[in-house]
Design a protein around this motif. Structure first.
Motif, PDB file in Angstrom:
ATOM      1  N   GLN A 129       0.998  -1.128  -0.049  1.00 56.45           N
ATOM      2  CA  GLN A 129      -0.101  -0.009   0.037  1.00 56.45           C
ATOM      3  C   GLN A 129       0.905   1.220   0.021  1.00 56.45           C
ATOM      4  O   GLN A 129       0.455   2.394  -0.545  1.00 56.45           O
ATOM      5  CB  GLN A 129      -1.063   0.054   1.348  1.00 56.45           C
ATOM      6  CG  GLN A 129      -2.143   0.892   0.852  1.00 56.45           C
ATOM      7  CD  GLN A 129      -3.190   0.864  -0.009  1.00 56.45           C
ATOM      8  OE1 GLN A 129      -3.210  -0.346  -0.357  1.00 56.45           O
ATOM      9  NE2 GLN A 129      -3.611   1.544  -0.425  1.00 56.45           N
TER      10      GLN A 129
ATOM     11  N   HIS B  97      -1.624  -7.638  -2.655  1.00 57.03           N
ATOM     12  CA  HIS B  97      -1.939  -7.527  -1.220  1.00 57.03           C
ATOM     13  C   HIS B  97      -2.204  -9.380  -0.850  1.00 57.03           C
ATOM     14  O   HIS B  97      -1.765  -9.697   0.287  1.00 57.03           O
ATOM     15  CB  HIS B  97      -3.219  -6.807  -0.949  1.00 57.03           C
ATOM     16  CG  HIS B  97      -3.107  -5.281  -0.700  1.00 57.03           C
ATOM     17  ND1 HIS B  97      -2.467  -4.815   0.356  1.00 57.03           N
ATOM     18  CD2 HIS B  97      -3.355  -4.473  -1.268  1.00 57.03           C
ATOM     19  CE1 HIS B  97      -2.304  -3.416   0.344  1.00 57.03           C
ATOM     20  NE2 HIS B  97      -2.785  -3.282  -0.849  1.00 57.03           N
TER      21      HIS B  97
ATOM     22  N   ASP C  84      -6.444   2.953   5.436  1.00 57.30           N
ATOM     23  CA  ASP C  84      -5.332   2.040   4.829  1.00 57.30           C
ATOM     24  C   ASP C  84      -5.910   0.618   5.067  1.00 57.30           C
ATOM     25  O   ASP C  84      -6.127   0.126   6.118  1.00 57.30           O
ATOM     26  CB  ASP C  84      -3.908   2.347   5.185  1.00 57.30           C
ATOM     27  CG  ASP C  84      -3.115   1.312   4.450  1.00 57.30           C
ATOM     28  OD1 ASP C  84      -3.388   0.486   3.812  1.00 57.30           O
ATOM     29  OD2 ASP C  84      -1.791   1.774   4.634  1.00 57.30           O
TER      30      ASP C  84
END
Length: 474
Positions: A7, A216, A470
């Motif tokens: 991220q 991710h 986030d």
């Protein structure tokens, strides 16, 4: 260069030579391609489900359906979405986002062809159920593919921008159905409703083959090197070096993926927030959405009462045109949600939307008091309902479901929420024809208004605001 998280790279804001920074992280061409191909599933859902409402009178007359048969036909796609979201959505946590993202569109193309060629009611119900499986898998997967590929500051706008294609699909589907019926006024025209989307669906399959896997997800599986490669492809850059992660033992992975995890500790609150308001929202949204053509056609004084093919097609066209007008509120509502989601927050918009839905349904009910239909009041009520549901719960439940769960359970949690939502949709689709015939809109619409108010209350009690958060911290 120091190692960073996935991220952190996505959120990075480049600087000009003089040191001045851009206003926000720019999106690469691949990030925009991911987004554009993720919009397709929502577009096809709106197109197919809402076009199915217009197809229903034609199918019912051609196959000689009973009221129960109609309930099965309208509920089949929604039941498939329920099972698909629950059973197939979780596969994205196990096998990756990309394989499910591609496979669901292949399944949809096969189901569309089968529906168009259905010789009887049972065959059609089976094809529609498989169609729903594909659309159900897309509920969590499309959200994950977008939200795990873009900066947090614009996540709400882009996820809802993709979701808005459901509204666009509903309007396009209504328009296509009206044009086809006007130019080919035959009962069998409904088959074209399912055949026409096949080519666009296959084009989407081809496009999704070129997308990267979610970095991710790869990191959550301990595959850091492959995650770096896929992140380079996503961002169009070569200087990517990810932080090493602690690889979880296989036994722990199995325990963490168990369904029971979604109902324990903090995750229980997330599951309730993601699921219960979605269930309550779908009760009214799908009931009104699918049967708006029937309600609007009945409200028009020009409805034909003859029991013949010409009358069926005339009334169906009448309902399609009235639905197109009501669906304007659909698009305007989702457009406002896109603008406001990252500013006002998900929870506030969902509560406002639920209350507004109740108001719209009450107004529509007032247009049917005493057995006399006031078309203007009914249309205003439905337009307000469509605006508020897409400003609030129809958009925000989808957005929240893909944000309140951790990466390792995100597909499973979002899929469960979508499935529980579709329980409400299936119940409504199956029972709505009978309830509408026995109770009438003047009694049914206020009952739906109550479910909206309960949705607002549940949202407030179990609120978790995810605006700008986030996803790696969840």
């Amino acid at each position: 260069m120091a190692k960073r998280s996935v991220q952190a790279y996505i959120e990075e804001i480049p600087s000009w030579e003089g040191g001045a920074q851009l206003a926000g992280p720019p999106l690469s061409g691949m990030q925009w391609l991911v987004w554009s191909l993720a919009t397709a599933g929502k577009f096809f859902e709106g197109l197919i489900v809402f076009m199915g409402g217009i197809a229903l009178p034609l199918i019912a007359d051609q196959f000689g359906m009973t009221t129960t048969d109609k309930g099965f036909v309208t509920a089949a796609t929604l039941a498939g979405i329920l099972v698909g979201a629950l059973a197939l959505g979780g596969l994205a946590d196990r096998f990756g986002r990309k394989p499910v993202f591609i496979g669901e569109m292949v399944l949809l193309a096969v189901a569309l062809i089968a529906a168009a060629l259905s010789p009887d009611t049972n065959s059609l119900v089976a094809a529609l159920f498989v169609m729903g499986l594909a659309l159900g898998a897309d509920y969590p997967t499309a959200h994950l593919v977008i939200s795990e590929s873009i900066p947090a500051a614009v996540r709400g706008r882009l996820v809802l921008g993709a979701f808005s294609f459901q509204a666009l699909g509903a309007i396009v589907g209504t328009a296509i159905a009206a044009v086809l019926l006007a130019n080919k006024p035959e009962l069998s025209t409904w088959r074209l409703f399912y055949l026409l989307p096949v080519v666009p669906v296959l084009l989407v399959v081809w496009g999704r083959l070129f997308l990267p896997e979610s970095s991710h997800w790869l990191v959550s599986k301990g595959n850091v090197k492959k995650a770096e490669k896929q992140l380079r492809k996503l961002l169009g850059r070569n200087d990517v070096e990810l932080l090493d992660v602690l690889i979880i033992k296989e036994g722990n992975i199995k325990r963490s993926s168990h369904w029971g995890q979604l109902f324990q500790g903090k995750l229980q609150r997330a599951t309730i927030l993601a699921s219960v308001p979605w269930f309550l929202q779908d009760i009214s949204t799908y009931g009104i959405g699918i049967f708006t053509p029937v309600i609007i056609a009945a409200a028009f004084g020009a409805e034909a009462n003859e029991n013949n093919v010409a009358a069926v097609i005339h009334n169906d066209l009448l309902g399609a045109r009235g639905t197109a007008l009501v669906d304007v509120g659909f698009l305007v509502g989702i457009a406002c949600a896109i603008v406001l989601a990252d500013r006002w927050g998900r929870i506030r918009l969902q509560i406002i939307g639920f209350v507004g839905c109740a108001a719209g349904l009450i107004i529509a009910a007032l247009g049917n008091i005493g057995g006399h239909s006031n078309l203007v009041v009914i249309v205003i009520g439905f337009m307000l309902f469509q605006f508020m549901t897409n400003l609030g719960p129809n958009a925000q439940t989808y957005l929240l479901a893909g944000e309140v769960f951790p990466t390792r359970l995100r597909g499973q949690g979002a899929g469960l929420a979508a499935a529980i939502g579709k329980v409400g949709a299936v119940l409504t689709a199956f029972l709505f024809p009978t309830l509408l015939a026995n109770w009438g809109t003047e009694r049914l619409l206020p009952l739906l208004a109550v479910t909206s108010l309960v949705g607002a209350l549940i949202t407030w009690i179990y609120r978790i605001e995810t605006t700008g958060v986030d996803l790696e911290t969840i």
